[in-house]
Design a protein around this motif. Structure first.
Motif, PDB file in Angstrom:
ATOM      1  N   LEU B 528       0.851  -1.439  -0.545  1.00 55.15           N
ATOM      2  CA  LEU B 528      -0.091   0.187  -0.159  1.00 55.15           C
ATOM      3  C   LEU B 528       0.858   1.489   0.282  1.00 55.15           C
ATOM      4  O   LEU B 528       0.959   1.896  -0.868  1.00 55.15           O
ATOM      5  CB  LEU B 528      -0.650  -0.046   1.179  1.00 55.15           C
ATOM      6  CG  LEU B 528      -2.311  -0.817   0.755  1.00 55.15           C
ATOM      7  CD1 LEU B 528      -2.651  -1.288   1.515  1.00 55.15           C
ATOM      8  CD2 LEU B 528      -2.774  -0.333   0.240  1.00 55.15           C
ATOM      9  N   GLY B 531       2.699   1.474  -3.030  1.00 52.75           N
ATOM     10  CA  GLY B 531       1.195   1.759  -3.911  1.00 52.75           C
ATOM     11  C   GLY B 531       0.890   3.220  -4.189  1.00 52.75           C
ATOM     12  O   GLY B 531       0.748   3.697  -5.203  1.00 52.75           O
ATOM     13  N   SER B 532       1.106   3.925  -2.723  1.00 55.98           N
ATOM     14  CA  SER B 532       0.331   5.071  -2.918  1.00 55.98           C
ATOM     15  C   SER B 532       1.996   6.356  -3.644  1.00 55.98           C
ATOM     16  O   SER B 532       1.852   6.934  -4.793  1.00 55.98           O
ATOM     17  CB  SER B 532       0.557   5.764  -1.700  1.00 55.98           C
ATOM     18  OG  SER B 532       1.968   5.652  -1.465  1.00 55.98           O
ATOM     19  N   PRO B 535       1.681   4.692  -8.343  1.00 56.56           N
ATOM     20  CA  PRO B 535       0.564   4.082  -8.508  1.00 56.56           C
ATOM     21  C   PRO B 535       0.327   3.504  -9.842  1.00 56.56           C
ATOM     22  O   PRO B 535      -0.880   2.585 -10.231  1.00 56.56           O
ATOM     23  CB  PRO B 535      -0.112   5.381  -8.169  1.00 56.56           C
ATOM     24  CG  PRO B 535       0.458   7.075  -8.741  1.00 56.56           C
ATOM     25  CD  PRO B 535       1.631   5.459  -8.002  1.00 56.56           C
ATOM     26  N   ILE B 538       1.132  -0.268 -10.235  1.00 58.63           N
ATOM     27  CA  ILE B 538      -0.113  -1.192  -9.631  1.00 58.63           C
ATOM     28  C   ILE B 538      -1.153  -1.356 -10.385  1.00 58.63           C
ATOM     29  O   ILE B 538      -1.132  -2.442 -10.298  1.00 58.63           O
ATOM     30  CB  ILE B 538      -0.125  -0.540  -8.389  1.00 58.63           C
ATOM     31  CG1 ILE B 538       0.268  -0.303  -6.876  1.00 58.63           C
ATOM     32  CG2 ILE B 538      -2.015  -1.332  -7.520  1.00 58.63           C
ATOM     33  CD1 ILE B 538       0.755  -1.661  -6.833  1.00 58.63           C
ATOM     34  N   GLN B 539      -1.946  -0.460 -10.790  1.00 60.03           N
ATOM     35  CA  GLN B 539      -2.482   0.063 -11.940  1.00 60.03           C
ATOM     36  C   GLN B 539      -2.081  -1.612 -12.924  1.00 60.03           C
ATOM     37  O   GLN B 539      -3.094  -2.108 -13.237  1.00 60.03           O
ATOM     38  CB  GLN B 539      -2.710   1.400 -12.871  1.00 60.03           C
ATOM     39  CG  GLN B 539      -4.378   1.828 -13.250  1.00 60.03           C
ATOM     40  CD  GLN B 539      -4.400   2.485 -13.860  1.00 60.03           C
ATOM     41  OE1 GLN B 539      -3.255   3.486 -13.795  1.00 60.03           O
ATOM     42  NE2 GLN B 539      -5.437   2.853 -14.273  1.00 60.03           N
ATOM     43  N   ASN B 542      -3.257  -4.380 -11.802  1.00 63.59           N
ATOM     44  CA  ASN B 542      -4.185  -5.082 -11.975  1.00 63.59           C
ATOM     45  C   ASN B 542      -4.901  -5.913 -13.075  1.00 63.59           C
ATOM     46  O   ASN B 542      -5.814  -6.103 -13.621  1.00 63.59           O
ATOM     47  CB  ASN B 542      -4.668  -3.838 -11.641  1.00 63.59           C
ATOM     48  CG  ASN B 542      -4.801  -4.316  -9.881  1.00 63.59           C
ATOM     49  OD1 ASN B 542      -4.045  -5.023  -9.234  1.00 63.59           O
ATOM     50  ND2 ASN B 542      -5.154  -3.312  -8.941  1.00 63.59           N
ATOM     51  N   GLN B 653     -14.808  -8.780   1.219  1.00 63.74           N
ATOM     52  CA  GLN B 653     -14.496  -7.574   2.371  1.00 63.74           C
ATOM     53  C   GLN B 653     -15.067  -7.684   3.620  1.00 63.74           C
ATOM     54  O   GLN B 653     -14.433  -7.589   4.229  1.00 63.74           O
ATOM     55  CB  GLN B 653     -15.306  -6.801   1.575  1.00 63.74           C
ATOM     56  CG  GLN B 653     -15.439  -5.447   1.596  1.00 63.74           C
ATOM     57  CD  GLN B 653     -15.191  -4.155   0.545  1.00 63.74           C
ATOM     58  OE1 GLN B 653     -16.198  -4.768   0.028  1.00 63.74           O
ATOM     59  NE2 GLN B 653     -14.533  -2.592   1.091  1.00 63.74           N
ATOM     60  N   PHE B 660      -8.918  -4.347   1.087  1.00 59.15           N
ATOM     61  CA  PHE B 660      -9.832  -3.494   0.250  1.00 59.15           C
ATOM     62  C   PHE B 660      -9.110  -2.071   0.051  1.00 59.15           C
ATOM     63  O   PHE B 660     -10.200  -1.366  -0.837  1.00 59.15           O
ATOM     64  CB  PHE B 660     -11.381  -3.937  -0.171  1.00 59.15           C
ATOM     65  CG  PHE B 660     -11.307  -5.281  -0.574  1.00 59.15           C
ATOM     66  CD1 PHE B 660     -11.596  -6.034  -1.802  1.00 59.15           C
ATOM     67  CD2 PHE B 660     -11.661  -6.519   0.064  1.00 59.15           C
ATOM     68  CE1 PHE B 660     -11.718  -6.738  -2.199  1.00 59.15           C
ATOM     69  CE2 PHE B 660     -11.813  -7.886  -0.194  1.00 59.15           C
ATOM     70  CZ  PHE B 660     -11.934  -8.293  -1.537  1.00 59.15           C
ATOM     71  N   GLN B 661      -8.949  -1.716   1.167  1.00 55.19           N
ATOM     72  CA  GLN B 661      -8.368  -0.792   1.294  1.00 55.19           C
ATOM     73  C   GLN B 661      -7.523   0.377   0.014  1.00 55.19           C
ATOM     74  O   GLN B 661      -6.448  -0.425  -0.005  1.00 55.19           O
ATOM     75  CB  GLN B 661      -7.943  -0.256   2.821  1.00 55.19           C
ATOM     76  CG  GLN B 661      -8.836   0.516   3.888  1.00 55.19           C
ATOM     77  CD  GLN B 661      -8.550   0.422   5.592  1.00 55.19           C
ATOM     78  OE1 GLN B 661      -8.641  -1.242   5.791  1.00 55.19           O
ATOM     79  NE2 GLN B 661      -8.101   1.232   5.561  1.00 55.19           N
ATOM     80  N   GLU B 662      -7.928   1.466  -0.480  1.00 46.98           N
ATOM     81  CA  GLU B 662      -6.984   1.811  -0.979  1.00 46.98           C
ATOM     82  C   GLU B 662      -5.779   2.845   0.022  1.00 46.98           C
ATOM     83  O   GLU B 662      -4.171   2.607  -0.522  1.00 46.98           O
ATOM     84  CB  GLU B 662      -7.846   3.384  -1.710  1.00 46.98           C
ATOM     85  CG  GLU B 662      -8.591   2.254  -2.350  1.00 46.98           C
ATOM     86  CD  GLU B 662      -8.475   2.805  -3.927  1.00 46.98           C
ATOM     87  OE1 GLU B 662      -7.961   2.817  -4.643  1.00 46.98           O
ATOM     88  OE2 GLU B 662      -8.961   1.616  -4.053  1.00 46.98           O
ATOM     89  N   SER B 663      -5.791   3.040   0.751  1.00 43.70           N
ATOM     90  CA  SER B 663      -4.675   3.318   1.367  1.00 43.70           C
ATOM     91  C   SER B 663      -4.814   3.415   2.807  1.00 43.70           C
ATOM     92  O   SER B 663      -5.887   3.147   3.681  1.00 43.70           O
ATOM     93  CB  SER B 663      -4.590   5.485   1.659  1.00 43.70           C
ATOM     94  OG  SER B 663      -5.343   5.602   1.811  1.00 43.70           O
TER      95      SER B 663
END
Lengths: 258, 694
Positions: B528, B531-532, B535, B538-539, B542, B653, B660-663
């Motif tokens: 995470l 990923g931040s 980005p 990560i994209q 996916n 979830q 599932f958290q983005e950050s």
């Protein structure tokens, strides 16, 4: 003259499981060969002869001890490059550059020994005369016979007019005629006042050729002296028996120690 | 005897250099690599590609495809289907498409059978207008994707139908009284106009190809000379002769190095010249055939080529020194070949960097050997002269070469290297009969096997994955386990020992699950955070995942994405590679390198760290327990959670919202990290239980 003082060489090998094993190939050897003398270095396989001679020729660094040589002018030399400059070294492992002709190789070596072009050319002409290389001096070495190659090898040692010769089993595997040329050469150079160090397995050769002999076993000197002195000491009639007697005695002593 | 004072270092280096050069030039192998190969290679490549190109072009033109049209049931419908017009269009060979489609007259019931018997390559069935399709005619193209001729015919029909569609629309619009139907058909017209000069386009193409060819040819030239000057002296027995000479190692190496570099540079220049001559010839041929197609001002390339030449020299120095370092370890030509193969693979692989799209040539990359020279050549050929970068590249290459030479001088100081026996460490290149076998692979074998698997992944894996998606992924996994299995068979290694096949104690299983859980939490935080920061990375990952899954079910996905890697990747990384590394390196080094290699294999910047951490844990577990079954289980669990998250997002979830958290906030991260650490520590403690490994 060439002189070794307390020369020692220890090899370390890493064996399985990172155990480091040390092994003294040459153990505190001091020898001296004078001008106008052939000194024979004898000993069974694995006695340390080659290692000793390699250290004397500065091909290997000793673990301890020093090597000194005096040049024709009587100056003492201790620097590696200076010593090499005054040594002619010949062994079964000093092969020639096969893609060159003898003349090409010698002139190239002359350059490395720091001789001028003219000096080199004159010297080569002289060597061709001495060793009778004329018929094949311009052929590539790969095309020469064993005997011819051997004569070119001697020419290589002679090129820079060294004061000391170190010959490590030079006649090994050669026929009588080829070894004859080397033996004659050593005698000749001795007459010229040069120092010759000579190791061999051929006892007959050593007996009539060497002025003095150093007998080596397991890295140590076990006896030195002229062939006659050694025979007298051990009460044997020829050098072959002398050699066997000395080795057996020494093995007994060392075995007893253990 | 002679006094040394008269002989300076330079004269000795010069003498050694002369000796080496003459020696090298008298060797057939060096001469062939240096002169004959470049002079023949490029003409052959050019001729080959020209022949191939014209063969394809002629086969495209001459091939005729047989089709049929079934429109018995069709009526003109609201859009006025016109069978005669369609047939005329399909059979037209004079239009812009120039396809050779021949319409066979086959009764409607026979078409399916005719397609099966390959009397026709494809056919169109026009169905009656259907209310479900707003009263339009549906035209279906029947073809066999398993036959390439059929696939081509179907593509051709589709192209023709595009024209037919437009033609029909135009008629309808005209019938409705629209004055300018084109405006409605295409309200906006799109046009491309390439503003880059022809020189730039050619440069871009050259820039992709040239670095790899140059690097390879310099490497080959340098390699043969380096072997001859190092291992060759040992093999021919002249090394001891050399050592009797009054020269220092520095003079000796410098002389030899310059000789090898000369050969490398000469072979590079010859390569360049040969390639240029061929390109000019090729260009001349194109010019006479089609005058306006391509106009290139060749003089534009002269400064670029001069800089390329300069870089080539710097690179030749570098590669000569490195190759000499490697070949010095060998005692014979054959052995040198073995030692140099991994080096060649790495260098050639690095030179492929120019094929990576949109790579940014920054200061950091300018310091990476091989990569820097490849990117520099590539950028110069599109006329981007950044002189600070050029200077960095030249300087780093020379500095690296100097370092390698210093190392080489130290090597020549080592008596073990000069007089020692040595041993062949790459077994894969030894004839199988001579291999005694047993034990675990050598380190060089392990590097080679991983490199091969990586190359297969890149070149075969990417293709099969794009084509067969999930199946492709499975094939890739088979390749990944295939390489080490083949190597183990060939080198007759101990299978149990190499792959650490040992049943774990029950308590270890619990420990492994705990450690994996803890590690998952840590990796989650790391991914995470990274990923931040990155980005895009990560994209891409996916998107690739979504594409590969392509509608497959949960069970197949679980088998291919979780179970297959748990077996195949473990066999390669924790089996073959780690058994070799663990035997020859210190444990800590082996575990770290094992993790890093696993990270690199995932070919993504963020994943390098996340999978690298996993790899380190897995290596440690195998080191501790000697049981690959444990890491297989861990690997499976790790991947299975991700697969479950994709297929059952709602349930997962509810179960593990953090997935599932983005950050993450700092507090949450800290809690996760601590929990993960505790979990992992507990797991590792359990692994210690029940006695240590032997």
């Amino acid at each position: 003259m060439i002189q070794a003082k307390n020369l020692t060489k220890t090899f370390t090998r890493t064996e399985k499981k990172k155990k480091r094993v040390s092994f003294r190939a040459v153990d505190d050897i001091s020898i001296e060969a004078r001008d106008g003398e052939i000194l024979g270095v004898l000993g069974p396989n694995g006695a340390g002869k080659t290692t000793l001679l390699r250290m004397l020729g500065k091909l290997m660094r000793p673990t301890g001890g020093t090597v000194t040589i005096t040049d024709a002018a009587g100056r003492e030399l201790t620097q590696e490059v200076e010593i090499k400059q005054n040594i002619g070294y010949l062994s079964g492992n000093t092969k020639l550059y096969k893609r060159f002709s003898a003349r090409e190789m010698l002139s190239m070596l002359g350059e490395i020994y720091g001789m001028t072009r003219q000096e080199t050319e004159e010297r080569i002409a002289r060597i061709i005369d001495i060793l009778d290389l004329g018929a094949f001096v311009d052929n590539r070495i790969e095309r020469l016979s064993t005997g011819q190659t051997q004569r070119v090898s001697i020419a290589r040692c002679l090129l820079h007019s060294p004061q000391v010769y170190i010959f490590d089993e030079p006649t090994l595997g050669l026929d009588i005629i080829s070894s004859r040329s080397i033996i004659d050469f050593m005698k000749q150079e001795k007459e010229n006042g040069k120092t010759v160090l000579y190791s061999t397995h051929y006892m007959e050769e050593a007996e009539f050729l060497c002025d003095r002999i150093v007998m080596i076993y397991r890295g140590r000197v076990v006896a030195k002296g002229s062939p006659d002195e050694l025979k007298e000491q051990t009460r044997t009639t020829n050098l072959r028996e002398t050699f066997l007697k000395l080795i057996e005695d020494e093995a007994d002593i060392q075995g007893g120690k253990l | 005897m002679r006094n040394l004072a008269g002989t300076t270092k330079m004269t000795k280096i010069k003498a050694i250099y002369k000796k080496e050069m003459l020696d090298l030039l008298r060797d057939k192998k060096t001469l062939i690599m240096m002169v004959v190969v470049p002079l023949l290679l490029y003409p052959l490549i050019m001729m080959g590609s020209m022949l191939f190109g014209s063969a394809i072009a002629s086969s495209m033109q001459s091939d005729e495809y047989h089709i049929a049209v079934v429109d018995d049931a069709a009526d003109s419908g609201i859009n006025g289907y016109d069978g005669a017009a369609l047939r005329k269009l399909l059979a037209d060979t004079e239009d812009e498409l120039e396809y050779h489609l021949i319409i066979e007259d086959i009764p409607s019931g026979e078409c399916a059978r005719a397609l099966g018997a390959e009397t026709i390559d494809a056919y169109i069935e026009v169905a009656a207008p259907d209310a479900a399709d707003d009263g339009r005619n549906v035209l279906t193209i029947y073809y066999l994707s398993s036959k390439s001729a059929s696939e081509t015919a179907a593509d051709m029909i589709a192209d023709k139908l595009e024209i037919y569609k437009k033609q029909t629309s135009r008629q309808i619009l005209t019938a409705l009284g629209v004055e300018n139907p084109e405006v409605l058909l295409e309200p906006v017209a799109v046009a491309f106009d390439d503003q880059s000069a022809n020189e730039e386009r050619v440069g871009r193409l050259l820039g992709m190809m040239l670095p790899m060819l140059m690097v390879t040819s310099i490497l080959m030239g340098a390699f043969y000379a380096a072997v001859d000057a190092t291992a060759g002296e040992k093999e021919r027995g002249t090394l001891e002769t050399l050592l009797t000479l009054p020269v220092g190692n520095d003079e000796l190496i410098t002389g030899k190095f310059f000789a090898v570099s000369t050969v490398a540079v000469a072979s590079a220049v010859l390569n360049l010249v040969s390639m240029l001559l061929m390109s000019i010839y090729f260009y001349a041929v194109i010019q006479t055939e089609d005058a306006q197609k391509l106009h290139i001002n060749l003089t534009d390339f002269i400064p670029a080529l001069l800089i390329v030449l300069l870089c080539t020299v710097a690179f030749a120095l570098f590669i000569s020194a490195v190759t000499m370092c490697v070949t010095t370890f060998a005692r014979s030509f054959k052995e040198a070949n073995n030692y140099a193969t991994p080096l060649m693979l790495v260098v050639m692989f690095a030179s492929f960097v120019t094929f990576v799209p949109n790579i940014e040539f920054t200061g950091l990359l300018a310091a990476v050997p091989v990569v820097n020279i490849s990117l520099l050549i590539s950028s110069i050929l599109v006329f981007e002269y950044d002189f600070s970068v050029i200077m960095i590249v030249l300087a780093t290459n020379i500095v690296y070469a100097a370092i390698a030479i210093l190392l080489l001088i130290r090597l020549y100081d080592s008596e073990e290297m000069m007089f020692g026996e040595g041993d062949t460490s790459i077994q894969i290149f030894t004839s199988r009969k001579e291999i005694k076998g047993g034990g675990v692979p050598t380190m060089s074998d392990a590097v080679l096997v991983v490199a091969t698997a990586l190359l297969l992944l890149l070149y075969v894996g990417s293709v099969v994955q794009a084509k067969f998606m999930l199946w492709g992924l499975f094939i890739t996994q088979l390749l990944i386990i295939g390489v080490p299995l083949l190597a183990v068979w060939y080198t007759k290694r101990d299978v149990r020992e190499t792959f650490s096949l040992r049943l774990p104690k029950p308590v270890w299983v619990l420990g492994a699950v705990l450690a994996e859980t803890g590690c998952y939490m840590l990796v989650l935080v790391v991914s995470l955070v990274l990923g931040s920061l990155f980005p895009q990375d990560i994209q891409t990952v996916n998107e690739t995942m979504d594409h590969i899954l392509g509608g497959a079910g949960f069970v197949p996905a679980l088998l291919v994405i979780a179970l297959a890697p748990a077996v195949c990747e473990e066999a390669l990384f924790r089996g073959y590679f780690f058994s070799a590394a663990g035997k020859r390196l210190r444990p800590a080094a082996a575990i770290l390198i094992g993790g890093a290699v696993f990270g690199i294999y995932h070919l993504s910047f963020v994943k390098f760290f996340t999978t690298g951490i996993l790899g380190i844990l897995f290596c440690y577990v195998v080191y501790r327990t000697k049981s690959i079954l444990l890491t297989s289980l861990m690997h499976f669990l790790n991947n299975a959670v991700s697969v479950a998250a994709i297929f059952y997002p709602e349930r997962m979830q509810r179960l593990l919202p953090v997935l599932f958290q983005e950050s993450l906030g700092a507090g949450e991260s800290l809690v996760l990290v601590i929990a993960g650490m505790v979990c992992m520590a507990a797991g590792l403690l359990l692994l210690q239980a029940g006695g240590r490994r032997q």
